[in-house]
Design an enzyme around this catalytic site. Structure first.
Site, PDB file in Angstrom:
ATOM      1  N   LYS A  54       0.845  -1.206   0.000  1.00 30.06           N
ATOM      2  CA  LYS A  54       0.000   0.000   0.000  1.00 30.06           C
ATOM      3  C   LYS A  54       0.880   1.256   0.000  1.00 30.06           C
ATOM      4  CE  LYS A  54      -3.764  -2.417   2.315  1.00 30.06           C
ATOM      5  NZ  LYS A  54      -4.379  -2.830   3.593  1.00 30.06           N
ATOM      6  N   GLN A  98      -4.232  -1.613   9.871  1.00 31.07           N
ATOM      7  CA  GLN A  98      -4.177  -2.946   9.272  1.00 31.07           C
ATOM      8  C   GLN A  98      -4.730  -3.993  10.248  1.00 31.07           C
ATOM      9  OE1 GLN A  98      -3.157  -3.600   6.014  1.00 31.07           O
ATOM     10  NE2 GLN A  98      -3.880  -5.672   6.422  1.00 31.07           N
ATOM     11  N   ASP A 121     -10.772   3.204   4.389  1.00 30.32           N
ATOM     12  CA  ASP A 121     -11.067   1.780   4.278  1.00 30.32           C
ATOM     13  C   ASP A 121     -12.579   1.531   4.332  1.00 30.32           C
ATOM     14  OD1 ASP A 121      -9.325  -0.294   3.760  1.00 30.32           O
ATOM     15  OD2 ASP A 121      -8.428  -0.260   5.764  1.00 30.32           O
TER      16      ASP A 121
END
Ligand code: NAP
Length: 297
Positions: A54, A98, A121
């Site tokens: 990412k 994460q 997200d």
């Protein structure tokens, strides 16, 4: 109709070029360079790999990225404070934490602490609720990447039966909500299935669009797929493979070799959905920097 690959490698390269052009234009106009922040707790190999790719992708398109790392002994409060710091930092546009997190930390609490306007997200309940209502929202990165794939391959969805296997908060549930919305891609009749579903093979066989997101390598076999179906494989698991230098191979939820010939479109693993997920994150971060999704925060 011969089977066609839904090529995440090709599409993600195309989308990255588009993002890079947009960022270059922002830079030329002296605008705010989009900045993605990732928080990584612990040293789980898989999470390290995801976060690294990412960060690298952001660099490739000229975006700013910051990685904040914690040992897995970090307390929940310390982590929540780090999230609040990012919320309050006007230079930081998007934040991802994460997953998975260690057991002593509530992922729900962490997600709810991320400001909805920085939640690129799309995991915050406000974003999930707004998405369900069809209001402007950050849509979970993986489902958004799948929508983008369907769109760019011009796959017809209206009136089709879409079966989603898996009901997780980050993939299955938002995917099912999105596919039934009154828009394109969408307007499907959706069935959402899970580990307690009875007659799963029969249900899968009735799918025009089958989205597998269960995390069970090669679970979906040819006898579970209707001729001509569109098959989207979200699964991404490491399975031991002595022939590989790394000692493992990446496998999806679909037994690709036997399923592919029956389909009209199918995503490979790797090279499918995973690459689209990263693009969605960057697209959302650009939107965040432009203040496009939420106004007035
Ligand atoms: P998850 O949270 O473990 O959820 C799995 C879902 O599948 C659950 O709803 C579970 O049902 C259901 N399930 C498990 N076994 C089943 C079975 N035998 N039959 C029917 N349903 C079953 O997983 P996730 O986070 O959604 O991830 C799923 C997979 O996608 C994983 O392989 C993950 O690595 C991959 N993934 C890939 C990307 C990407 O970018 N490519 C992104 C996210 C995830 P219950 O609810 O009843 O337990």
């Amino acid at each position: 109709m011969p089977m066609q690959l839904l090529d995440g490698k090709f599409l993600s390269a195309q989308i990255k070029q588009e993002i890079a052009a947009e960022v270059a234009q922002i830079r030329e106009q002296g605008g705010k360079i989009p900045h993605l922040v990732a928080i990584l707790v612990g040293t789980l190999g898989r999470s390290e790999t995801y976060v690294a790719s990412k960060m690298k992708s952001c660099e490739e398109v000229g975006m700013k990225s910051t990685l904040i790392r914690f040992d897995d002994t970090v307390t929940e409060e310390e982590l929540l404070n780090a999230v609040r710091d990012v919320n309050n930092n006007p230079d930081m546009d998007g934040l991802i934490v994460q997953l998975p997190l260690p057991d002593h930390i509530s992922a729900d609490k962490v997600m709810e602490t991320i400001h909805p306007a920085k939640d690129v997200d799309g995991f915050h309940p406000i974003n999930i609720g707004r998405m369900a209502k069809g209001l402007p929202a950050y849509i979970s990165a993986t489902p958004q990447g799948i929508l983008e794939m369907l769109k760019r391959y011009d796959i017809k969805t209206a009136g089709k039966h879409c079966v989603v296997v898996g009901r997780s908060q980050i993939v299955g549930l938002p995917m099912a909500i999105l596919m039934q919305r009154n828009t394109y891609p969408g307007n499907c009749t959706v069935t959402i299935t899970h580990s307690r579903t009875q007659n799963l093979p029969d249900i899968c066989r009735s799918a025009d669009i089958l989205i597998a997101a269960l995390g069970r390598p090669e679970f979906i076999t040819a006898d579970m797929v209707k001729d001509g179906a569109v098959v989207i494989d979200v699964g991404l698991e490491r399975v031991p493979d002595a022939t590989k230098k790394s000692g493992f191979a990446l496998k999806g939820d679909v037994k690709f070799d036997e399923v592919a010939p029956r389909t009209s479109y199918i995503t490979p693993v790797p090279g499918g959905v995973g690459l689209m997920t990263i693009c969605s994150l960057m697209q959302n971060t650009v939107k965040a920097a432009r203040g496009e999704v939420y106004t007035g925060f």
